[in-house]
Design a protein around this motif. Structure first.
Motif, mmCIF file in Angstrom:
data_model
loop_
_atom_site.group_PDB
_atom_site.id
_atom_site.type_symbol
_atom_site.label_atom_id
_atom_site.label_comp_id
_atom_site.label_asym_id
_atom_site.label_seq_id
_atom_site.Cartn_x
_atom_site.Cartn_y
_atom_site.Cartn_z
ATOM 1 N N ILE A 266 47.192 37.681 42.289
ATOM 2 C CA ILE A 266 45.913 38.184 42.814
ATOM 3 C C ILE A 266 44.998 37.028 43.205
ATOM 4 O O ILE A 266 44.386 37.039 44.286
ATOM 5 C CB ILE A 266 45.242 39.088 41.768
ATOM 6 C CG1 ILE A 266 46.119 40.310 41.485
ATOM 7 C CG2 ILE A 266 43.857 39.533 42.250
ATOM 8 C CD1 ILE A 266 45.648 41.162 40.330
ATOM 9 N N LEU A 267 44.896 36.027 42.333
ATOM 10 C CA LEU A 267 44.057 34.861 42.641
ATOM 11 C C LEU A 267 44.557 34.147 43.895
ATOM 12 O O LEU A 267 43.758 33.721 44.744
ATOM 13 C CB LEU A 267 44.059 33.885 41.466
ATOM 14 C CG LEU A 267 43.472 34.361 40.137
ATOM 15 C CD1 LEU A 267 43.566 33.250 39.100
ATOM 16 C CD2 LEU A 267 42.026 34.807 40.298
ATOM 17 N N LEU B 157 51.568 46.195 38.670
ATOM 18 C CA LEU B 157 51.296 47.242 39.666
ATOM 19 C C LEU B 157 50.016 46.944 40.439
ATOM 20 O O LEU B 157 49.958 47.137 41.663
ATOM 21 C CB LEU B 157 51.193 48.608 38.982
ATOM 22 C CG LEU B 157 52.416 49.077 38.189
ATOM 23 C CD1 LEU B 157 52.190 50.486 37.666
ATOM 24 C CD2 LEU B 157 53.669 49.034 39.058
ATOM 25 N N ILE B 158 49.001 46.461 39.723
ATOM 26 C CA ILE B 158 47.737 46.098 40.379
ATOM 27 C C ILE B 158 47.961 44.938 41.339
ATOM 28 O O ILE B 158 47.438 44.944 42.469
ATOM 29 C CB ILE B 158 46.669 45.720 39.336
ATOM 30 C CG1 ILE B 158 46.440 46.866 38.338
ATOM 31 C CG2 ILE B 158 45.359 45.357 40.027
ATOM 32 C CD1 ILE B 158 45.971 48.145 38.956
ATOM 33 N N ALA B 159 48.732 43.953 40.915
ATOM 34 C CA ALA B 159 48.995 42.781 41.763
ATOM 35 C C ALA B 159 49.737 43.180 43.038
ATOM 36 O O ALA B 159 49.403 42.729 44.139
ATOM 37 C CB ALA B 159 49.804 41.737 40.986
ATOM 38 N N ILE B 160 50.747 44.036 42.906
ATOM 39 C CA ILE B 160 51.513 44.484 44.077
ATOM 40 C C ILE B 160 50.616 45.298 45.014
ATOM 41 O O ILE B 160 50.693 45.168 46.242
ATOM 42 C CB ILE B 160 52.739 45.308 43.636
ATOM 43 C CG1 ILE B 160 53.747 44.391 42.922
ATOM 44 C CG2 ILE B 160 53.404 45.987 44.834
ATOM 45 C CD1 ILE B 160 54.916 45.121 42.316
ATOM 46 N N LEU C 182 35.854 38.743 44.708
ATOM 47 C CA LEU C 182 36.225 40.052 44.166
ATOM 48 C C LEU C 182 37.615 39.999 43.550
ATOM 49 O O LEU C 182 37.844 40.510 42.444
ATOM 50 C CB LEU C 182 36.173 41.099 45.278
ATOM 51 C CG LEU C 182 36.673 42.502 44.915
ATOM 52 C CD1 LEU C 182 35.821 43.110 43.814
ATOM 53 C CD2 LEU C 182 36.688 43.398 46.150
ATOM 54 N N LEU C 183 38.552 39.362 44.264
ATOM 55 C CA LEU C 183 39.922 39.243 43.755
ATOM 56 C C LEU C 183 39.972 38.355 42.515
ATOM 57 O O LEU C 183 40.802 38.574 41.620
ATOM 58 C CB LEU C 183 40.849 38.704 44.844
ATOM 59 C CG LEU C 183 41.090 39.647 46.033
ATOM 60 C CD1 LEU C 183 42.045 39.011 47.033
ATOM 61 C CD2 LEU C 183 41.643 40.985 45.560
ATOM 62 N N ALA C 184 39.085 37.352 42.454
ATOM 63 C CA ALA C 184 39.016 36.513 41.251
ATOM 64 C C ALA C 184 38.556 37.351 40.052
ATOM 65 O O ALA C 184 39.045 37.160 38.926
ATOM 66 C CB ALA C 184 38.068 35.339 41.468
ATOM 67 N N GLY C 185 37.628 38.282 40.292
ATOM 68 C CA GLY C 185 37.190 39.180 39.233
ATOM 69 C C GLY C 185 38.315 40.095 38.770
ATOM 70 O O GLY C 185 38.537 40.277 37.569
ATOM 71 N N ILE C 186 39.031 40.669 39.732
ATOM 72 C CA ILE C 186 40.171 41.535 39.395
ATOM 73 C C ILE C 186 41.258 40.732 38.684
ATOM 74 O O ILE C 186 41.798 41.157 37.651
ATOM 75 C CB ILE C 186 40.736 42.200 40.670
ATOM 76 C CG1 ILE C 186 39.689 43.116 41.302
ATOM 77 C CG2 ILE C 186 42.009 42.985 40.351
ATOM 78 C CD1 ILE C 186 40.097 43.663 42.663
ATOM 79 N N GLY C 187 41.568 39.558 39.258
ATOM 80 C CA GLY C 187 42.585 38.700 38.646
ATOM 81 C C GLY C 187 42.179 38.261 37.249
ATOM 82 O O GLY C 187 43.025 38.147 36.350
ATOM 83 N N GLY C 188 40.880 38.024 37.055
ATOM 84 C CA GLY C 188 40.389 37.630 35.743
ATOM 85 C C GLY C 188 40.616 38.728 34.720
ATOM 86 O O GLY C 188 41.026 38.452 33.578
ATOM 87 N N PHE C 189 40.377 39.974 35.104
ATOM 88 C CA PHE C 189 40.605 41.079 34.163
ATOM 89 C C PHE C 189 42.087 41.267 33.873
ATOM 90 O O PHE C 189 42.478 41.544 32.742
ATOM 91 C CB PHE C 189 40.003 42.377 34.689
ATOM 92 C CG PHE C 189 40.064 43.500 33.686
ATOM 93 C CD1 PHE C 189 39.114 43.593 32.681
ATOM 94 C CD2 PHE C 189 41.088 44.434 33.730
ATOM 95 C CE1 PHE C 189 39.186 44.608 31.725
ATOM 96 C CE2 PHE C 189 41.167 45.449 32.787
ATOM 97 C CZ PHE C 189 40.210 45.529 31.778
ATOM 98 N N ILE C 190 42.926 41.122 34.909
ATOM 99 C CA ILE C 190 44.379 41.256 34.699
ATOM 100 C C ILE C 190 44.887 40.133 33.797
ATOM 101 O O ILE C 190 45.751 40.343 32.933
ATOM 102 C CB ILE C 190 45.121 41.240 36.057
ATOM 103 C CG1 ILE C 190 44.706 42.446 36.903
ATOM 104 C CG2 ILE C 190 46.631 41.226 35.843
ATOM 105 C CD1 ILE C 190 44.928 43.787 36.252
ATOM 106 N N TYR C 191 44.332 38.931 33.971
ATOM 107 C CA TYR C 191 44.686 37.816 33.092
ATOM 108 C C TYR C 191 44.278 38.147 31.654
ATOM 109 O O TYR C 191 45.051 37.941 30.708
ATOM 110 C CB TYR C 191 43.994 36.544 33.568
ATOM 111 C CG TYR C 191 44.257 35.329 32.711
ATOM 112 C CD1 TYR C 191 45.333 34.496 32.978
ATOM 113 C CD2 TYR C 191 43.424 35.023 31.631
ATOM 114 C CE1 TYR C 191 45.582 33.375 32.191
ATOM 115 C CE2 TYR C 191 43.668 33.917 30.841
ATOM 116 C CZ TYR C 191 44.742 33.094 31.130
ATOM 117 O OH TYR C 191 45.001 31.990 30.337
#
Length: 355
Positions: free
Chosen positions: A69-70, A200-203, A252-261
Motif C-alpha cells: 500500500i505504501l 485483501l485490502i492491499a490487493i 491517504l494510502l500511508a494512513g491506510i498502510g499504517g493501519f494495516i501495518y
C-alpha cells in the motif's frame, strides 16, 4: 539447419520488436514480472525447502501487505516527478496513535481506522500544499514530514507495547483460508493456507490505483505532469492541483498502510516501520517506476515488493542471516534494476531516433 537458424533468428527479432514496441511503462512492468517469476522458480528448483509450500508465498503477502500500500502511494508521487519519504514515519505515528487510543483511551477499532485516515490525509494535504502551491522541493518537505512524524510518535508514547483490546486482537488474528492449497505438517495434520485481512485490502488498493491510473482523466494527468510539466500546462492540465492530489492520495494510502501495518504487528512502538520509506522507493523502482517521472505502474510496484522480499528470503535460506546482508541484497537489486532501466531507455531512444 541454416533454415532453422534463420527462423529462430527471425522469431528472436520478432520478440525483440514486440518488446520494443511496448510503452515504457509496460516494458518495465514486463521485465519486473519476468524477473520475479524467474527468481521464485529458481528458489523452488534449487532451494526447495519452504518455497515449495504455497503458504510461503502467502506469507510474503501477509508480511508485506502494508508495504504494498505504501509503495503504491510512493509510485503515484514518483510518476508525477516527486517523492515522499515521510510514509515510514506516518506509518509509525499511525500505529502508535491507534495503539494508545485502543488501550489507554478505551477506543474501538472503527475509531482507530478514522484516526489512521485522518493522520494520513493531514500529512498528505499539508505536504501537497507545500510542494504544489509553494513550489518547495518534495524531498525537503517530506524529509521534514518524516522527522516530524517520528518525533510525534515518541511524544505520543515513548515505550513499545502490545495492544490488548479484545476487538482489535480478534480482527488481528482473523485468517482467511485459501482452499486446496494447505499442507501436511510433521504431525500429519492438514494445515490450511491462509492470508490476513491486510492482504485483501492491499490487493484492493492495487486494483483501485491501477484503474485510476489507466482509465481516468486524473490518471492521465499524473503521467502527463511527470512526463513534461510544460507540455501538461499547454494541454490545459492544472499542474499544481495534480501534484497536490498525488501527495494527498499518497498520504491517504500511508494512513491506510499504517493501519494495516498496525494490524499485522499488533503493537505501538517508536521503531515501527523503520526504513519503510526506503523499501517503498526501492519497490517502486524495481517495479518499473522511473525517478524522472512519467513512467510507472502499480502492478509493477506490487511485483517489486514481492521481488524485494523474495530475494531477501533466498539470501536468508542460503545461510546469510546477518542483518547487513539484507541491506547489501537490497542495494544490489536496486542497482541492477536502475542499470536495466537505464539501458532499456537508452536503447529505446536510439531506436526511436534511428526511425
Amino acid at each position: 539447419m541454416a533454415k532453422t537458424d534463420k527462423n529462430n533468428a527471425s522469431a528472436g527479432k520478432g520478440l525483440g520488436a514486440k518488446l520494443m514496441g511496448m510503452t515504457d511503462t509496460n516494458l518495465l512492468l514486463t521485465i519486473t514480472v519476468i524477473v520475479f517469476f524467474l527468481m521464485y522458480i529458481g528458489a523452488v528448483v534449487f532451494l526447495r525447502a519452504g518455497f515449495l509450500k504455497p503458504q510461503t508465498f502467502f506469507l510474503l503477502l501477509n508480511s508485506n501487505a502494508a508495504l504494498i500500500i505504501l509503495a503504491c502511494g510512493m509510485s503515484l508521487v514518483m510518476i508525477t516527478g516527486g517523492i515522499d519519504i515521510s510514509v515510514g514515519g506516518v506509518t509509525a505515528l499511525v500505529s502508535m496513535c491507534c495503539a494508545v487510543y485502543l488501550d489507554y483511551k478505551g477506543g474501538n477499532v472503527f475509531g482507530a481506522i478514522l484516526i489512521a485516515l485522518a493522520i494520513g490525509l493531514a500529512f498528505g494535504a499539508f505536504q501537497g500544499f507545500m510542494v504544489a502551491y509553494l513550489d518547495i522541493q518534495p524531498f525537503i518537505v517530506t524529509l521534514a514530514g518524516m522527522f516530524f512524524a517520528k518525533g510525534m510518535t515518541t511524544v505520543v508514547n515513548s515505550s513499545p507495547f502490545n495492544v490488548a483490546n479484545e476487538a482489535f486482537v480478534a480482527l488481528k488474528t482473523t485468517r482467511i483460508n485459501v482452499p486446496g492449497l494447505g499442507s501436511i505438517n510433521k504431525k500429519g495434520i492438514y494445515v490450511p493456507a491462509y492470508v490476513e485481512i491486510g492482504v485483501l485490502i492491499a490487493i484492493l488498493v492495487v486494483i483501485v490505483m491501477f484503474a485510476l491510473l489507466r482509465w481516468t482523466k486524473m490518471g492521465r494527468n499524473f503521467y502527463a505532469v511527470g512526463g513534461n510539466k510544460q507540455s501538461a500546462l499547454m494541454l490545459g492540465i492544472n499542474v499544481k492541483r495534480t501534484k497536490f492530489l498525488s501527495h494527498l492520495i499518497c498520504g491517504l494510502l500511508a494512513g491506510i498502510g499504517g493501519f494495516i501495518y498496525f494490524l499485522h504487528v499488533g503493537s505501538g512502538s517508536p521503531s515501527n516501520a523503520a526504513g519503510a520509506e526506503m523499501d517503498a522507493i526501492a519497490s517502486s523502482i524495481i517495479g518499473g517506476t522511473m525517478l524522472t517521472g512519467g513512467v510507472g505502474n502499480v502492478v509493477g510496484t506490487f511485483f517489486g515488493v514481492l521481488s524485494l522480499s523474495t530475494i531477501q528470503n533466498i539470501v536468508s535460506s542460503i545461510g546469510f542471516d546477518e542483518a547487513w546482508w539484507t541491506g547489501i541484497t537490497k542495494a544490489a537489486m536496486l542497482c541492477l534494476f536502475l542499470v536495466v532501466q537505464s539501458v532499456v531507455m537508452s536503447v529505446r531512444k536510439k531506436r526511436n531516433a534511428a526511425n
